[in-house]
Motif scaffolding. Structure first.
Motif, short mmCIF file in Angstrom:
data_model
loop_
_atom_site.label_atom_id
_atom_site.label_comp_id
_atom_site.label_asym_id
_atom_site.label_seq_id
_atom_site.Cartn_x
_atom_site.Cartn_y
_atom_site.Cartn_z
N ARG A 1 35.16 51.84 35.65
CA ARG A 1 34.23 50.85 35.13
C ARG A 1 32.87 51.50 34.88
NH1 ARG A 1 30.38 48.65 34.38
NH2 ARG A 1 29.78 46.46 34.16
N THR B 1 32.03 51.47 30.51
CA THR B 1 31.47 50.14 30.52
C THR B 1 31.97 49.32 29.32
OG1 THR B 1 29.54 51.33 31.25
CG2 THR B 1 29.29 48.98 30.88
N THR C 1 39.77 30.79 35.93
CA THR C 1 38.83 29.97 36.70
C THR C 1 39.56 28.84 37.43
OG1 THR C 1 37.26 30.44 34.96
CG2 THR C 1 36.64 28.76 36.55
N SER D 1 41.14 30.21 40.40
CA SER D 1 40.22 30.42 41.53
C SER D 1 40.06 29.14 42.32
CB SER D 1 38.85 30.87 41.02
OG SER D 1 38.95 32.14 40.45
N ALA D 2 39.83 28.04 41.59
CA ALA D 2 39.66 26.75 42.27
C ALA D 2 40.94 26.38 43.02
CB ALA D 2 39.30 25.68 41.25
N GLY E 1 39.18 36.36 45.10
CA GLY E 1 37.78 36.18 44.77
C GLY E 1 37.19 37.42 44.11
N PHE E 2 37.54 38.58 44.66
CA PHE E 2 37.02 39.84 44.11
C PHE E 2 37.68 40.16 42.77
CE2 PHE E 2 35.78 40.33 48.55
CZ PHE E 2 34.46 40.72 48.38
N TYR F 1 38.77 38.06 40.63
CA TYR F 1 38.16 37.18 39.64
C TYR F 1 36.81 37.75 39.21
CZ TYR F 1 36.20 32.94 37.60
OH TYR F 1 35.64 32.06 36.73
N ALA F 2 36.04 38.23 40.17
CA ALA F 2 34.71 38.74 39.85
C ALA F 2 34.76 39.96 38.94
CB ALA F 2 33.95 39.08 41.14
N ILE F 3 35.70 40.87 39.19
CA ILE F 3 35.66 42.10 38.40
C ILE F 3 36.40 41.97 37.08
CG2 ILE F 3 35.30 43.59 40.41
CD1 ILE F 3 38.20 44.43 40.18
N ILE G 1 34.76 37.57 35.19
CA ILE G 1 33.35 37.22 35.01
C ILE G 1 32.69 37.96 33.84
CG2 ILE G 1 31.08 37.42 36.12
CD1 ILE G 1 32.58 34.99 37.03
N PRO G 2 32.93 39.30 33.70
CA PRO G 2 32.25 39.95 32.56
C PRO G 2 32.73 39.44 31.22
CG PRO G 2 33.02 41.56 34.15
CD PRO G 2 33.66 40.26 34.51
N PHE H 1 32.92 36.27 30.27
CA PHE H 1 32.19 35.06 29.82
C PHE H 1 31.03 35.48 28.94
CE2 PHE H 1 34.22 33.33 33.58
CZ PHE H 1 34.60 32.08 33.14
N ARG H 2 30.93 34.93 27.78
CA ARG H 2 29.78 35.27 26.94
C ARG H 2 29.39 34.04 26.15
NH1 ARG H 2 28.03 40.58 27.98
NH2 ARG H 2 28.21 39.87 30.08
#
Lengths: 347, 541, 215, 99
Positions: C49, C53, C69, C72-73, C203-204, C206-208, C211-212, C214-215
């Motif tokens: 990463r 990038t 998402t 995740s919920a 959770g992790f 989902y974050a990696i 999340i990036p 979403f724009r």
């Protein structure tokens, strides 16, 4: 050939330096090892069990003794680290004025290309008393360029340039070995390094009769692959003007600063590590699979030759288009598709 | 004599249940120890045969005995079998399994079923590796460096990789079991600082097993993925970095060296104390040096990669950390030596192995200082110098410790003594054979002989001849205990419960121990090695 | 000592309490192992990463963010029901515990179903390295690396979750059979630890991965 | 040690805070912050992990040894990350290819 030799030939400046370090270590460790052995044997004899029911005095330990031998050991070890680190750190950095040679490793041979265009396989001819810098790459698996007489060794990786340098001190014929396991004929990937007196070397260069320097071959490829269409020397092409690029420091999209060395130039052509980073994203085609390692070397040597002049003599044969142009430092960022943070910077 | 016969007739873990089922379904830690001994002895012989073939091939500078391809498979299988199927489980899974509950005064380990499961998992992994050999073997070396292992090798990388992956889980199970056992099942009064040092070293070993093995597992899994699905996690063509694999691999494989040698250090502490009849000098320092080795051992893996394309600054960091981990090893050597001072030293077979360990480990450790020195490492890494260095640690260290421990506790495990003079002779033969095999390899390495070479320049032949001669002697030295210990299993003279007059809870119960070790949970009132406090029980003046 | 406890008490232990503590410690140590197991992949991901990038961002944009998402919920909900199940059995409410465990396993299955839907979408978009991968981006190499990690890590997580579903179902059945009560419920606690840990990992992930994007 | 008897309210609050953090995570993701985005996301995931580990896994109420195991796992993961990164971050610091 002395068949019972227990010392390797010592034929480079680094080998000389390392020998002294090595023998000091041997002496130091030898003394301590012998001392421990003598102590153990002494105790085993002097305090041998004389009566099966014997119970010796119970000594539990001594904190003073513990802390002293712990700290003394640690200090001696740090000294060893310091000496080792210094030799290594010095040895890893080539001096500025070097004779540049390119090496391509593949299963199972070493291909050598001199800047003056001479090619060799499994042999390397170098002059003595001259720093030689090897820029190496592998076409397949990891190899390792190892010359015991020079005490130098470096893994040769695929898709990435690595550097190694030495200064031979004694003329002779020395083993060149592959030290990283690379498959079936790993032990056959060997050759010879010939260190020659300066005049012998010159004669060898003349007799070998190269067709043209590496940089001039590179210039040919530069046009053939269409590089020149974008990277115009006017500075107004879609790609940056490459004159003066070599050796400068470039800031990438990620904010990381990188020296535009051989590895960087190569990455820009075929890799993804450098290609999209300095503000020309999506413009530069990826040449992966289209350019052989040897062609790449020629291209890099050419771009290097139109770079800033570091006073290298043997490989500084700039392309003909360069002479009248003067040399810029850094990359001129063109207007189109430039990203923020792609400004060239010079250290 | 009558009393000895009565001891033998006392019901014990060997006699209480009979039949093959009672062995294959046992959850008794002592029987699982024997299952492991049988398994790893088999693998040791197999790995030893590979080693002998390697040495025979190297007798001449050209490839005449086997082809280069076969040679590459031989050294790969030798490494894989010896590391994962012998050295990693050697002391922990055998002596550790047998002794941890007995030394802490427990009836069994914390999870007896998991303990048995770990043996089965080990066997499944081991058999898978054997299956890989049957299908043609593997030629990547035990290090699996990419991209050779992922793209270029055409041998059984995936099968062998899965085998090692599975064996890794057996190691994790053992580690979890030991950590929890030592934490939760100590008898009343058995405080941490009353524990024998063997337990400290096994506890440290277990920590390493639990925290390092998963990283090897994931690294191997990535290699298997890469091969099976043809995707390039480490493939340079996609931009992957082969050096990253080396990071993950050595994050396990360097601490793995401590998995192999820490238990041996524990064994040596026990033996040196018993045969000097004296507490180990500086108990607390020796105990904490085990923990320090386990922790610091995780910070040094990059020293395997000084010339591998790692950055210069990273190399500097890993080099200084490597020197730090050498300090606790030095502390141990000093303390063992000091234990002999003014002791009552008896040179029985286990003690010969222990003293041999100290000598060889000192040489191995000191040459470790050479390879940790950045400047020297550039020259000697990937040569026979490194081969000699780690064999001094793993064979001169770990195997000597294992053999010493086996002799020391064999009377406890089997209830019988082995022939002492034969055993002493074997110990000396092992020591001499070992040095003759591996000392010339230091010289070879300094001369520049790279490792994993099937053929080599002829001027190095004389050193190889010495080494091969040594290996032959070493093989004899290893065969002898195999024969006389087997003989002693049925025919040896009865040992009695404490033949060495040593301290420790394991020596207070009968030999072989009863099925549940202790009829009532013992209450511990002595420190470890409290010879003075226990002189009446031990019959010492 | 109740009947259930007496049944469950095994060889090296003298009291149920002792056995319970030991089991919990064992599970925690195993979780430490798992941290390092996933840790190896996280490190490798972090290195790439850092290098790529742009390519990894490109990969993130190909994620089905909605499903991720929701998932995740969904997992957070399952964590909640799992802890409520333990809470119930602590208070000796076996029926409630049984139902909550079943719900937990069911939510786990919902997660897996959504996850495989997502995999199928990636397959249709030809984003499965090794099986069918296409990209016209100049960053194709790094983008492919991204997807390799995506499938490796979420796949490994899905395997863990499937094992979790099996364990939770087993616990539900054993609860229904009356094996657990307010005094003895170690096995459920241990299963709970595992389940929660698997949620943490997601959770992790989902974050990696998401999340990036979403724009 | 027996499990702590947390109230239903605690569990509900934990659940809601986890959901809120998820919402926050998604919300912040829409703001362009470059590499900071992923950093923030990982931090939020770490907070969620902490909440789960401390409350739902009862880490907060456990004996010291279990907290030691938790800390150890985290520390070892950090060792793996940090020392691997010493290599990748310092590569190309020297202007020599491959150093």
């Amino acid at each position: 050939m002395n068949s019972l030799d227990v010392l390797p030939a010592t034929a480079s400046t680094y080998a000389n330096e390392l020998n002294s370090f090595f023998w000091v270590m041997v002496a130091l460790c030898g003394v301590v090892a012998i001392a421990i052995a003598v102590f153990i044997v002494h105790c085993a004899v002097k305090y041998r069990r004389r009566d099966p029911d014997e119970l010796p005095d119970q000594i539990q330990g001594s904190n003073t003794l513990e802390w002293s031998w712990t700290s003394v050991t640690a200090i001696i070890f740090l000294g060893m680290f310091g000496w080792g680190a210094k030799t290594y750190f010095d040895a890893e950095q080539p001096p500025p004025d070097t004779l540049n040679v390119w090496v391509v490793g593949k299963q199972w041979m070493w291909k050598v290309e001199h800047s003056n265009g001479i090619r060799e396989i499994d042999t390397l001819h170098v002059p003595v008393d001259r720093s030689v810098r090897l820029t190496m790459i592998s076409e397949d698996v990891i190899h390792d360029f190892f010359v015991p007489a020079f005490r130098v060794k470096q893994d040769v990786l695929p898709q990435r340039y690595v550097t190694l340098w030495f200064k031979a001190t004694k003329p002779g014929k020395y083993h060149l070995l592959c030290a990283e396991y690379c498959g079936a004929k790993h032990s056959g990937m060997i050759g010879w390094v010939y260190a020659m007196e300066s005049h012998d070397y010159q004669r060898w260069v003349q007799e070998s009769g190269a067709e043209g320097s590496l940089a001039s071959t590179g210039e040919k490829w530069f046009h053939q692959f269409g590089c020149a269409n974008c990277h115009r020397f006017s500075g107004h092409g879609p790609g940056p003007d490459l004159r003066g690029l070599y050796g400068t420091s470039v800031t990438l999209d990620t904010g990381v600063t990188r020296i535009a060395d051989e590895a960087y130039i190569r990455d820009c052509i075929v890799g993804n590590k450098g290609g999209a980073v300095f503000g020309f994203k999506g413009i530069m085609p990826n040449f992966t699979g289209q350019v052989s390692e040897e062609q790449l070397i020629a291209l890099v040597a050419y771009i290097k030759s139109i770079g800033r002049q570091f006073g290298t003599e043997l490989d500084s044969e700039p392309g003909t288009t360069l002479e009248s142009q003067g040399v810029h430092s850094g990359i001129v960022t063109p207007g189109i598709t430039s990203n923020a943070g792609s400004k060239p910077g010079v250290r | 004599m009558i009393s000895k016969i009565r001891i033998a007739e006392a019901p014990n873990y060997l006699t209480e249940e009979q039949g093959i089922r009672s062995w294959l379904l046992t959850t008794d830690h002592k029987r699982i120890c024997l299952l492991y001994i049988a398994a790893i002895t088999f693998f040791f012989v197999l790995g030893g045969i590979a080693a002998l073939l390697i040495r025979l091939e190297l007798l001449t500078p050209v490839t005449d005995l086997v082809s280069p391809e076969t040679y590459n498979k031989l050294f790969s299988e030798h490494g894989i079998i010896m590391v994962w199927l012998f050295l990693i489980p050697s002391i922990p899974a055998t002596l550790g399994n047998f002794l941890i509950p007995e030394m802490i005064g427990a009836k069994d380990v914390a999870f007896p079923k998991l303990n048995l499961a770990s043996w089965y998992v080990f066997m499944i992994g081991g058999l898978l590796i054997m299956y890989g050999i049957a299908r043609g073997g593997i030629d990547t070396g035990w290090t699996f460096y990419t991209p050779f292992s992922t793209i270029y090798s055409t041998t059984e990388v995936a099968v062998t990789g899965v085998g090692i992956f599975i064996v890794g889980f057996s190691s994790i199970m053992t580690g979890v079991n030991f950590i929890v056992t030592i934490h939760r099942l100590r008898a009343p009064g058995m405080t941490w600082f009353r524990m024998p040092l063997f337990l400290w070293s096994l506890y440290s070993t277990s920590v390493v097993m639990v925290l390092a093995t998963p990283v090897l597992a994931i690294a191997l899994l990535m290699i298997i993925w890469e091969r099976v699905f043809q995707v390039g996690i480490f493939s340079p063509e996609l931009g992957g970095d082969p050096v990253l694999f080396q990071h993950l691999f050595w994050f396990y494989s360097h601490p793995a060296v401590y998995i192999m040698v820490l238990p041996s250090m524990g064994v040596v502490s026990e033996i040196v104390a018993a045969f000097s009849r004296k507490a180990v000098f500086g108990y607390v320092f020796v105990a904490f040096s085990s923990v320090a080795i386990a922790v610091l051992g995780f910070l040094v893996w990059g020293h395997h990669m000084f010339v591998a394309g790692e950055s210069v600054y990273s190399a500097l960091a890993f080099s200084v950390l490597s020197y730090l981990v050498a300090v606790p090893s030095a502390i141990k050597v000093f303390n063992w030596s000091a234990t002999l001072y003014k002791g009552s030293v008896s040179l029985d077979t286990p003690m010969l192995y222990a003293l041999g360990f100290i000598g060889l480990f000192t040489i191995g450790g000191m040459t470790g200082l050479f390879v940790a020195a950045l400047g020297i490492d550039v020259h000697v890494t990937d040569t026979y110098f490194v081969i000699a260095h780690f064999h001094y640690i793993m064979v001169g260290g770990a195997v000597m410790g294992y053999l010493g421990g086996l002799h020391y506790w064999w009377p406890k495990i089997s209830g019988r003594m082995y022939p002492e003079r034969l055993a002493k002779a074997a110990a000396l033969i092992v020591f001499l054979g070992f040095n003759l095999t591996f000392f010339p390899q230091f010289v070879l390495g300094w001369l520049g002989m790279p490792r994993r070479y099937a053929a080599y320049p002829p001027e190095w032949q004389w050193l190889h001849i010495l080494s091969t001669a040594g290996a032959t002697i070493l093989a004899v030295g290893y065969l002898m205990p195999l024969l006389y210990l087997t003989w002693a299993w049925k025919r040896g003279p009865l040992a009695g419960h404490n033949p060495w007059r040593a301290t420790g809870l394991e020596w207070q119960i009968s030999s072989p121990p009863p099925k549940h070790n202790f009829e009532t949970t013992p209450i511990v009132t002595h420190k470890a090695y409290d010879y003075a406090g226990m002189k009446e029980e031990l019959g010492l003046v | 000592m109740s009947k259930a406890e007496a049944l469950a008490l095994r060889e090296p232990f003298s009291t149920p309490q002792h056995q319970r503590d030991t089991a919990m410690l064992g599970m925690w140590v195993f979780i430490a192992t798992e941290v390092l197991f996933f840790g190896g992949l996280f490190v490798a991901f972090a290195v790439y990463r850092m290098y790529y990038t742009q390519g990894f961002l490109e990969g993130s944009r190909g994620m089905t963010l909605v499903i991720g998402t929701i998932n995740s919920a969904v997992l957070i909900a399952s964590t909640f029901t799992m802890s409520l199940a333990i809470h119930a059995i602590q208070h000796n409410k076996q029926l409630r515990c049984y139902l909550l465990l079943l719900i937990t396993a069911l939510i786990g299955l919902v997660f897996l179903a959504l996850k495989f839907t997502e995999y199928f979408i990636h397959y249709q978009e030809h984003k499965v390295p090794g099986i069918w991968f296409e990209s016209h981006d100049p960053q194709a190499g790094p983008e492919q690396l991204f997807y390799i990690f995506y499938f490796a890590m979420t796949g490994l997580h899905a395997i863990h979750l499937s094992i979790g579903c099996g364990l939770v179902t087993t616990m539900a059945v054993r609860t229904a059979l009356g094996r657990f009560n307010g005094n003895y419920h170690t096995a459920i606690d241990v299963t709970g630890l595992y389940w929660h840990f698997v949620d943490i990992i997601w959770g992790f992930l989902y974050a990696i991965f998401y999340i990036p994007g979403f724009r | 040690m027996e499990l702590p008897d947390l109230t239903f309210r605690t569990y509900l609050l934990t659940f809601l805070s986890l959901l809120c953090l998820l919402g926050l995570n998604v919300g912040l993701a829409f703001i362009h912050m470059g590499w900071v985005n992923m950093f923030v996301a990982v931090m939020i995931a770490a907070m969620q992990a902490a909440i789960i580990a401390l409350f739902l896994m009862h880490g907060l109420f456990e004996r010291a040894i279990i907290r030691l195991v938790m800390g150890g796992a985290l520390l070892w993961f950090l060792i793996l990350v940090t020392l691997t990164m010493t290599d990748y971050i310092t590569r190309n610091w020297l202007p020599i290819a491959g150093k």
